[in-house]
Design an enzyme around this catalytic site. Structure first.
Site, PDB file in Angstrom:
ATOM      1  N   HIS A   1       0.615 -25.380  45.669  1.00  0.00           N
ATOM      2  CA  HIS A   1      -0.293 -25.504  44.534  1.00  0.00           C
ATOM      3  C   HIS A   1      -0.502 -24.178  43.826  1.00  0.00           C
ATOM      4  O   HIS A   1      -1.138 -24.124  42.789  1.00  0.00           O
ATOM      5  CB  HIS A   1      -1.648 -26.044  45.049  1.00  0.00           C
TER       6      HIS A   1
ATOM      7  N   SER B   1      -3.168 -28.032  37.635  1.00  0.00           N
ATOM      8  CA  SER B   1      -4.226 -28.574  38.490  1.00  0.00           C
ATOM      9  C   SER B   1      -5.301 -29.226  37.634  1.00  0.00           C
ATOM     10  O   SER B   1      -5.003 -30.129  36.849  1.00  0.00           O
ATOM     11  CB  SER B   1      -4.759 -27.455  39.381  1.00  0.00           C
TER      12      SER B   1
ATOM     13  N   ASP C   1       2.124 -29.428  48.193  1.00  0.00           N
ATOM     14  CA  ASP C   1       0.769 -29.191  47.662  1.00  0.00           C
ATOM     15  C   ASP C   1      -0.243 -29.905  48.563  1.00  0.00           C
ATOM     16  O   ASP C   1      -0.156 -31.115  48.766  1.00  0.00           O
ATOM     17  CB  ASP C   1       0.731 -29.757  46.229  1.00  0.00           C
TER      18      ASP C   1
END
Lengths: 249, 616
Positions: free
Chosen positions: A227, A149, A193
């Site tokens: 995610h 991320s 995600d």
């Protein structure tokens, strides 16, 4: 700099430790997680730097990602720093989850009141490696960077801004102007995600830029994954193996 | 003279000699003792220790002044030497006598045997002659008996006939007399005419008064020529009995010659043999018998030359001497050794741990089996491993990795093994395979070296394409002939920048009407080219992983690992991993290649798997 061991747990034949130190870049106490594989007892090992995402601390990765098994097998030290300076009492730093505390973005701030403490780029690219190399059996010639991320972005910019350091601040822009030794970038993206679907992540741009500049990237869109750390856990082995190819060569 | 009796005396002489040797040995000692004792008795006359060689006596006094006088020990030595010489001469004579005696023994036995045989022979002959005579005798007497019977029957017949005539005549006369005495005139007149008639008729009949049969006996001529011949042949050496053909001896044949042997199991005299030879044709369409060749041979063996390889020949033999020719022996079949096979290097496969070698028989007719000979190329050891009794023209052989091997093949039949074929060298440093051209889609052509595949711009019209069960009919694809070994294999494919291709693996029975990757029996990496970008798919069962690749791979490394069940693709120039399929390969898979649009692919095999793949 004095290092204080906060915790140590035996894991997969090696040790998962957490240390604390006074950071000169960030002007506060910082913690980081370090996994020492069994091979570290008898010789120097390459170092894999992991940069975590928004809201994470040094704990999330070492408890949730399951990286110790692969690190032990490939003989690699994994260093996972915190994501921002802590306890600096800067006004407004806790207001939002994606700005301030836990959101260092791995950049050096240029404005007040942030610029004194928020220097995560320098911390991660200079202070931390120096610290690790002088206190642990680390091979200074062999290091790589990866992340999830915000940390993924951090890894890309660290690598692109430091050609040759690792086998900007906008990765895409950096990629567009990269010139340096050959990279080999592996990116996994969960198809489900939510950040992808809300267009906060723009992988196509990065891919186009890299294609243009002929930077080798393999970008995998993983069906059904989101995610979370479950996603990280699922593919961390592939990534460590990818890094090991260069670190252990 | 009794030969055996002679041995006895000879033996005795030998024993006596041995005894005398022993005695002499003892004598030596005694003489020795005597010599030693001599000084003790100390004869004042020095000459008493001397010996006169001329007179042959001890020299006591001065009589021997002009004679050759030697000290006593010397004399003794001389004497001993002489004795030894005579002794050895005698021993030689004895051994000669012994040899002669044993020779005589052998001759004695042989003569006994030969004469015995001659006696038997003679007996046989004479009994044959007697048998024949007896037979003739009985034949003749039978014929005489028959004659006799015939004549007697004929005479008897005549006799009967006469008898009946007499009876009839007598009857008539009685009738006439009776009639004559008849007083009744009417009755007399009535009966008299027929009676007169009958008598007249009877009188008219001619009577045969001659004996119908001759009194002579015809004796048939006695044909004794056969017997005469037999008598004559008694003194002649018989014709030989039939020889016996020996079976073919191992390793006595070559590709063009055979060593034929036979034996004679009797001691007949033979002047020469005639060996007959005929080739046996395997081809049943040849109706005619092949020509028979004849050779005249003095020995009981013959090397027959100028023959064809891997062919069967029939042999039979007769023995001839002055009397005649023996009956023919039974026929024996001999076979020449086959010609060596020829290995087909373009169809041989190999990998790190094994090789599959294929060859042509080298012979028009079938052979029994093949032998594969294997040795390491680089060492100087002459150790050769052999695999025997291979039934077909191919063999899968296990090898050690990282070595070079030299392989030869021999063809084997009952005549023996052929010469070695020209060799093939196999390096076990990587996986090597050719393309299976018979699986190629008609529009896919292969370069002469067999490793570059083209899909040319012009499609052949469908009517001109020849399809069979083995080639692809929709996807312009071809399969590779990978060695069936469940280890690790690696190969590379060089691709054009613009080529739209599919490369991967498929089961051998993958559907030829379908596209690679569209079914569950194939896995492949696919490249699609749009004007703006490259698209990559990793296809299996119609489904692909979503992968973007920024730098177009122009050299694709394909890695197959049966044990771990993985198929991986790499950008070989960058050592970049592209994608890995994890699958359980139930059967052996073959590499597959396809071009979706005109373009070219070049296959590179025989490469060692790079370290970044095997040791990441």
């Amino acid at each position: 700099m004095a290092l204080t061991q906060v915790s140590s747990n035996k894991c997969c034949g090696g040790y998962q430790k957490v240390f604390e130190h006074d950071s000169s870049e960030l002007k506060c106490k910082m913690k980081f997680g370090i996994y020492l594989p069994p091979k570290a007892e008898s010789g120097k090992c390459p170092v894999f730097y992991w940069l975590s995402g928004l809201t994470c601390t040094e704990q999330n990765f070492i408890t949730k990602a399951g990286s110790q098994q692969a690190a032990s097998e490939h003989g690699i030290i994994i260093v996972a720093p915190d994501t921002s300076p802590r306890g600096c009492n800067i006004e407004g730093e806790d207001e939002s989850w994606d700005f301030g505390t836990g959101a260092g973005f791995y950049v050096d701030a240029t404005q007040d009141p942030w610029k004194t403490n928020y220097r995560m780029y320098s911390y991660v690219t200079e202070e931390l490696p120096r610290l690790i190399n002088s206190n642990f059996p680390a091979d200074p010639e062999k290091m790589s960077v990866s992340g999830h991320s915000m940390g993924g972005h951090g890894a890309l910019i660290c690598a692109l801004k430091n050609p040759g350091k690792y086998k900007a601040y906008d990765a895409t822009v950096l990629a567009a102007s990269y010139s340096g030794p050959e990279l080999d970038i592996l990116i996994d993206q969960g198809r489900d995600d939510q950040f992808l679907s809300s267009s906060q992540l723009l992988p196509d741009n990065l891919i186009s830029a890299c294609s243009e500049k002929k930077i080798p990237v393999v970008f995998r869109l993983q069906q059904g994954y989101d995610h979370s750390y479950y996603f990280v856990f699922s593919f961390i082995n592939d990534h460590i193996k990818h890094h090991a190819k260069y670190l252990n060569a | 003279m009794d030969v055996y009796g002679l041995r006895g005396p000879l033996q005795a002489i030998a024993e006596e000699m041995a005894v005398s040797e022993e005695e002499e040995a003892e004598g030596d000692e005694e003489a020795f003792v005597v010599v030693r004792k001599r000084p003790v008795t100390s004869d004042p006359a020095a000459s008493s220790d001397m010996y006169c060689s001329d007179c042959g006596t001890p020299a006591h006094s001065g009589q021997h002044t002009h004679h050759r006088v030697v000290p006593l020990p010397d004399a003794v030595q001389d004497m001993k030497a002489e004795l030894g010489k005579s002794h050895s001469r005698l021993t030689e004579k004895i051994s000669q006598m012994e040899n002669f005696a044993s020779n005589l023994e052998e001759i004695f036995i042989t003569v006994e045997e030969n004469f015995g045989r001659q006696e038997q022979n003679l007996e046989q002959h004479y009994s044959d002659v007697l048998q024949t005579l007896a037979q003739r005798n009985s034949e003749n007497s039978t014929s005489l008996q028959d004659q006799k019977k015939q004549k007697l029957e004929a005479l008897y017949g005549q006799l009967l006939a006469c008898g009946s005539l007499l009876d009839t005549g007598k009857e008539l006369i009685e009738n006439a007399q009776e009639l004559h005495r008849c007083t009744n005139r009417n009755a007399f007149l009535q009966a008299v005419m027929p009676v007169i008639k009958r008598i007249e008729n009877f009188a008219k009949e001619e009577v045969e008064l001659k004996v119908g049969v001759s009194m002579e006996f015809t004796t048939p001529p006695v044909d004794l020529t056969g017997v005469k011949q037999m008598m004559e042949s008694i003194n002649v050496v018989p014709a030989p009995s039939a020889p016996v053909m020996n079976p073919q001896v191992v390793n006595s044949a070559t590709t063009s010659s055979l060593r034929v042997c036979w034996s004679l199991f009797s001691d007949d005299t033979v002047d020469f043999y005639q060996l007959y030879c005929r080739q046996i044709s395997e081809d049943i369409t040849i109706e005619m018998e092949q020509d028979v060749s004849v050779r005249r041979v003095k020995e009981t063996h013959c090397v027959v030359k100028d023959l064809l390889p891997n062919a069967q020949y029939e042999f039979w033999v007769t023995a001839t001497n002055t009397t005649g020719i023996s009956p023919t022996s039974e026929r024996a079949v001999y076979m020449t050794v086959p010609s060596p096979p020829i290995i087909r290097p373009q169809e041989c496969l190999s990998c790190l741990e094994a090789a599959l070698v294929r060859w042509d028989s080298g012979n028009t007719n079938p052979v029994e089996s093949y032998t594969l000979e294997l040795s390491e190329a680089d060492t100087h050891s002459s150790v050769t491993e052999s695999i025997v009794a291979i039934p077909t023209c191919e063999c899968l052989v296990q090898l050690q990795p990282w070595k070079r091997y030299v392989i030869h093949i021999r063809a084997v039949n009952i005549g023996g093994a052929s010469e070695r074929s020209p060799p093939i060298t196999i390096s076990t440093t990587g996986t090597f395979f050719p393309l299976l051209k018979e699986t190629a889609h008609p529009s896919l052509s292969v370069s002469p070296d067999g490793f570059t595949m083209f899909y040319l711009d012009e499609d052949l019209p469908i009517s001109e394409m020849v399809f069979s069960d083995s080639n692809f009919s929709s996807c312009v694809a071809v399969l590779g002939d990978l060695i069936p070994i469940r280890g690790q294999h690696y190969w590379e494919v060089e691709v054009d920048e613009w080529a739209e291709y599919r490369v991967g693996v498929a089961y051998e029975d993958t559907q030829r009407t379908s596209y690679l990757g569209a079914n569950a029996t194939s896995w492949c990496m696919r490249h699609i080219r749009t004007p703006s970008r490259h698209k990559y798919e990793f296809l299996h069962n119609g489904w692909s992983a979503d992968v973007r690749i920024t730098v177009q791979p122009l050299q694709i490394g394909v890695f197959l690992d049966y044990e771990r069940g993985i198929l991986s693709f790499y950008n070989a120039h960058l050592h970049q991993h592209l994608h890995t399929f994890t699958c359980c390969f139930h059967h052996y898979v073959l590499p597959c290649f396809a071009l979706d649009k005109p373009g070219a692919l070049t296959l590179q095999t025989g490469l060692t798997t790079p370290k970044y793949i095997t040791h990441p």
